[in-house]
Write an enzyme that holds these catalytic residues in place. Structure first.
Site, PDB file in Angstrom:
ATOM      1  N   CYS A   1       0.827  -1.198   0.002  1.00 19.12           N
ATOM      2  CA  CYS A   1      -0.181  -0.070  -0.025  1.00 19.12           C
ATOM      3  C   CYS A   1       0.946   1.135  -0.040  1.00 19.12           C
ATOM      4  CB  CYS A   1      -1.100   0.009   1.122  1.00 19.12           C
ATOM      5  SG  CYS A   1      -0.278   0.209   2.736  1.00 19.12           S
ATOM      6  N   GLY A   2       0.519   2.453   0.369  1.00 17.58           N
ATOM      7  CA  GLY A   2       1.337   3.738   0.315  1.00 17.58           C
ATOM      8  C   GLY A   2       2.614   3.390   1.256  1.00 17.58           C
ATOM      9  N   THR A   3       2.099   3.057   2.485  1.00 15.66           N
ATOM     10  CA  THR A   3       3.349   2.772   3.408  1.00 15.66           C
ATOM     11  C   THR A   3       3.538   1.312   3.807  1.00 15.66           C
ATOM     12  OG1 THR A   3       1.903   2.953   5.437  1.00 15.66           O
ATOM     13  CG2 THR A   3       2.904   5.055   4.667  1.00 15.66           C
TER      14      THR A   3
ATOM     15  N   HIS B   1      13.884 -14.939  12.155  1.00 15.18           N
ATOM     16  CA  HIS B   1      13.467 -14.847  13.584  1.00 15.18           C
ATOM     17  C   HIS B   1      12.134 -14.930  13.892  1.00 15.18           C
ATOM     18  CE1 HIS B   1      17.775 -13.463  15.454  1.00 15.18           C
ATOM     19  NE2 HIS B   1      17.875 -14.602  14.539  1.00 15.18           N
TER      20      HIS B   1
ATOM     21  N   ARG C   1      15.102 -21.282  19.614  1.00 19.77           N
ATOM     22  CA  ARG C   1      14.597 -20.272  20.724  1.00 19.77           C
ATOM     23  C   ARG C   1      13.605 -19.464  19.879  1.00 19.77           C
ATOM     24  NH1 ARG C   1      19.580 -18.664  19.324  1.00 19.77           N
ATOM     25  NH2 ARG C   1      19.945 -16.487  18.713  1.00 19.77           N
TER      26      ARG C   1
END
Ligand code: RB5
Length: 144
Positions: free
Chosen positions: A65-67, A98, A132
């Site tokens: 999208c835009g951001t 991770h 982990r």
């Protein structure tokens, strides 16, 4: 690997550029919209791709999208989905290594096309390290 793509009206051009880039590398890319010319709501496309990943219709997803923020927030509402907004390759690799993210989100108003290609390459080249990190990802999933 099958990759599902989704974007709002801001992300159409970048989505097509990234689909072409990844198809050239041998990935199967499926476009869940949107297309040119129509102003749409980013949650609709974040939800579609997140559901496709959660249901196993595609292995991973790319959202734009835009951001990258709104569409990732929408995707993360789907149970079991971890969508990471990334603006550089290091975070994109770590989101998989991770966090076992299945979806990468980017902002078409934030990253240029060449940087976006490096970001998706880092994301799709990375592998989850388990151990982990698996315990920590399980803790994320404990909260609905
Ligand atoms: C659309 O103008 C814009 O709000 C959207 O693309 C996105 O940036 C939202 O997070």
């Amino acid at each position: 690997m099958k990759i599902g793509f989704g974007c709002d009206h801001v992300g159409v051009d970048l989505k097509h550029a990234l689909m072409a880039h990844l198809e050239e590398k041998g990935y199967e890319c499926i476009d869940y919209g949107t297309d040119e010319g129509v102003r749409v709501d980013y949650p609709d496309y974040g939800h579609i791709v997140a559901h496709k990943v959660a249901e196993g219709e595609v292995d991973k997803g790319v959202l734009i999208c835009g951001t990258g923020i709104g569409i990732s927030l929408a995707a993360n509402k789907v149970p079991g989905i971890r969508a990471a907004v990334c603006s550089e390759p290091y975070s994109a690799a770590m989101a998989v290594r991770h966090n076992n993210a299945q979806i990468i989100a980017m902002g078409a108003r934030v990253v240029g096309e060449e940087l976006a290609k490096c970001i998706v390459d880092a994301f799709f080249d990375a592998e989850f390290e388990g151990g982990r990190h698996a315990r920590r990802v399980e803790k994320i999933e404990e909260v609905c």
